[in-house]
Design a protein around this motif. Sequence first.
Motif, short mmCIF file in Angstrom:
data_model
loop_
_atom_site.label_atom_id
_atom_site.label_comp_id
_atom_site.label_asym_id
_atom_site.label_seq_id
_atom_site.Cartn_x
_atom_site.Cartn_y
_atom_site.Cartn_z
N LYS A 52 -3.73 26.63 3.57
CA LYS A 52 -2.88 25.40 3.70
C LYS A 52 -3.17 23.48 3.97
O LYS A 52 -4.38 24.05 4.21
CB LYS A 52 -1.25 25.60 4.82
N PRO A 53 -2.14 23.13 3.46
CA PRO A 53 -2.29 21.97 4.13
C PRO A 53 -2.72 20.95 5.33
O PRO A 53 -1.91 21.52 5.81
CB PRO A 53 -1.79 20.71 3.10
N VAL A 54 -3.73 20.20 5.42
CA VAL A 54 -4.07 19.99 7.46
C VAL A 54 -4.52 18.72 7.38
O VAL A 54 -4.85 18.55 7.89
CB VAL A 54 -4.50 21.53 8.08
N ASP A 55 -3.81 18.03 6.88
CA ASP A 55 -3.60 17.19 6.20
C ASP A 55 -3.26 16.13 8.23
O ASP A 55 -3.05 16.46 8.46
CB ASP A 55 -3.37 15.60 5.22
N VAL A 56 -4.44 15.46 8.05
CA VAL A 56 -4.26 14.53 9.89
C VAL A 56 -4.21 12.75 9.24
O VAL A 56 -5.49 12.16 8.86
CB VAL A 56 -5.45 14.80 11.08
N LEU A 60 -1.88 9.35 -0.54
CA LEU A 60 -1.10 10.19 0.55
C LEU A 60 -0.16 10.66 0.79
O LEU A 60 0.66 10.45 0.78
CB LEU A 60 -1.51 8.30 1.81
N ASP A 61 -0.25 11.58 0.62
CA ASP A 61 0.62 12.51 0.51
C ASP A 61 1.47 13.36 1.64
O ASP A 61 0.62 14.10 2.39
CB ASP A 61 0.71 14.01 -0.43
N PRO A 62 3.16 12.29 2.55
CA PRO A 62 3.25 13.12 3.79
C PRO A 62 3.77 14.42 3.51
O PRO A 62 3.14 15.40 4.70
CB PRO A 62 4.46 12.21 3.22
N SER A 63 4.07 15.34 2.43
CA SER A 63 3.73 16.89 2.74
C SER A 63 2.46 17.42 2.73
O SER A 63 2.61 18.66 3.57
CB SER A 63 4.18 17.25 1.53
N ARG A 64 1.36 16.66 2.63
CA ARG A 64 0.23 17.08 3.03
C ARG A 64 0.44 17.18 5.17
O ARG A 64 -0.95 18.00 5.92
CB ARG A 64 -0.81 17.00 2.13
N ALA A 86 0.40 -1.17 0.14
CA ALA A 86 -0.31 -0.05 -0.38
C ALA A 86 1.41 1.13 0.21
O ALA A 86 0.60 1.96 -0.98
CB ALA A 86 -0.70 0.35 1.00
N ALA A 87 1.50 1.17 0.67
CA ALA A 87 2.85 1.83 0.43
C ALA A 87 3.51 2.66 -0.77
O ALA A 87 3.30 3.92 -0.94
CB ALA A 87 4.03 2.10 2.05
N VAL A 88 3.88 1.53 -1.50
CA VAL A 88 4.09 1.86 -2.70
C VAL A 88 3.49 2.58 -3.49
O VAL A 88 3.70 3.77 -4.35
CB VAL A 88 5.26 0.72 -3.45
N SER A 89 2.51 2.08 -3.62
CA SER A 89 1.37 2.81 -4.15
C SER A 89 0.49 3.56 -4.44
O SER A 89 -0.10 4.38 -5.09
CB SER A 89 0.11 1.40 -4.78
N LEU A 90 0.52 4.02 -2.63
CA LEU A 90 -0.79 5.12 -2.31
C LEU A 90 0.41 5.56 -1.65
O LEU A 90 -0.21 7.51 -1.11
CB LEU A 90 -1.54 4.61 -1.41
N VAL A 91 1.38 6.17 -1.15
CA VAL A 91 1.91 7.12 -0.14
C VAL A 91 3.50 7.37 -1.52
O VAL A 91 3.74 6.75 -1.85
CB VAL A 91 2.67 6.57 0.42
N GLY A 92 3.94 9.23 -1.23
CA GLY A 92 4.56 9.68 -1.42
C GLY A 92 3.90 11.08 -2.25
O GLY A 92 2.61 11.68 -2.22
N THR A 93 4.98 11.92 -2.56
CA THR A 93 4.59 12.99 -3.70
C THR A 93 3.44 12.84 -4.19
O THR A 93 3.36 12.18 -5.26
CB THR A 93 5.41 14.12 -3.60
N ASP A 94 2.61 14.24 -4.47
CA ASP A 94 1.08 13.82 -5.38
C ASP A 94 0.24 12.95 -5.39
O ASP A 94 -0.67 12.19 -6.77
CB ASP A 94 1.51 14.46 -6.61
N LYS A 95 0.56 11.78 -4.36
CA LYS A 95 -0.33 10.18 -3.83
C LYS A 95 -1.16 10.37 -3.68
O LYS A 95 -1.47 11.44 -2.58
CB LYS A 95 0.27 9.43 -3.91
N LEU A 124 6.63 1.47 8.19
CA LEU A 124 5.91 1.35 6.95
C LEU A 124 5.63 2.03 6.00
O LEU A 124 5.63 1.90 5.25
CB LEU A 124 5.14 -0.30 7.08
N LEU A 125 4.46 2.95 6.52
CA LEU A 125 3.66 3.71 5.82
C LEU A 125 4.95 4.71 5.46
O LEU A 125 4.34 5.59 4.45
CB LEU A 125 2.28 4.41 6.11
N LEU A 126 5.08 5.12 6.74
CA LEU A 126 6.09 5.69 6.69
C LEU A 126 7.73 6.45 7.75
O LEU A 126 7.47 6.63 8.81
CB LEU A 126 5.09 7.36 7.20
N PRO A 127 8.12 5.39 6.98
CA PRO A 127 8.99 5.30 7.66
C PRO A 127 10.10 6.51 7.34
O PRO A 127 11.19 6.08 8.72
CB PRO A 127 10.33 4.59 6.48
N HIS A 128 10.16 7.39 7.22
CA HIS A 128 10.71 8.71 7.12
C HIS A 128 10.19 9.39 7.29
O HIS A 128 10.33 11.29 7.45
CB HIS A 128 11.49 9.47 5.49
#
Length: 222
Positions: free
Chosen positions: A151-155, A43-47, A32-41, A65-69
């Motif tokens: 501003k993005p405020v995703d939780v 689940l975007d960690p920057s948001r 799921a992390a590979v497919s759905l997590v990342g910039t402009d995906k 595993l979803l957000l290793p960094h």
Amino acid sequence: MVGETQWAKCGRFTGTTDIELTKGGAAQVSSAAVSLVGTDKFLDPSRLVHNFVSPRKRARQTFELLLPHFQEEKVTFTEDIAEWNYGDYEGLDAGEIRDSRKKRGLDRETEWDIWRDGCEGGESRQQVTERLDRLISQIRDIQKPYMNGEKPVDVLLVAHGLILRCFVKRWLGFSVDFPLQMILAPGAIAVLSYKNNNINEPALHVGMAFPAMASTEEEGGS
């Protein structure tokens, strides 16, 4: 939702017991992390401005595993989103719980229902409601000033099947025992938001559009 555990595979109620993901469960989350997590995906960690995670080992593993960094200052491990405390029912399946209660003269007129009856030696629906409402209040305090997209405020919440279904009900203003049937598979991602950008109109996305992927030309191809 957290990935698969051995007890979940067997339908055993897993609340406070601190067990790890199965290999399949870890692979499930990693995929799921590979497919759905990342910039402009999806689940975007920057948001993400904050992450609330159950302190149980299986939830921590799922989150890592979803957000290793992840940034530690943006993470709260909290009992407010831990799984329902099943008390005396820990490790049992629903059939075993109902049989045990009937043998003790309980539930003569209606079957045991955790949403309504809670758990002996564990949490009541009122206790679950109180801690979820406390967390929802925190989230809305974070998001309320930015309802018009300033501003993005995703939780992100990383937690367990039953408590997340309770969370959805409370988010929408329903009681924990409201008969809203939901299915949430291990490793799944669900999205809650607000209608009309209004903090007073919490809503559930029953269909969520994925971000548009960049075209080949935009990526520098011919």
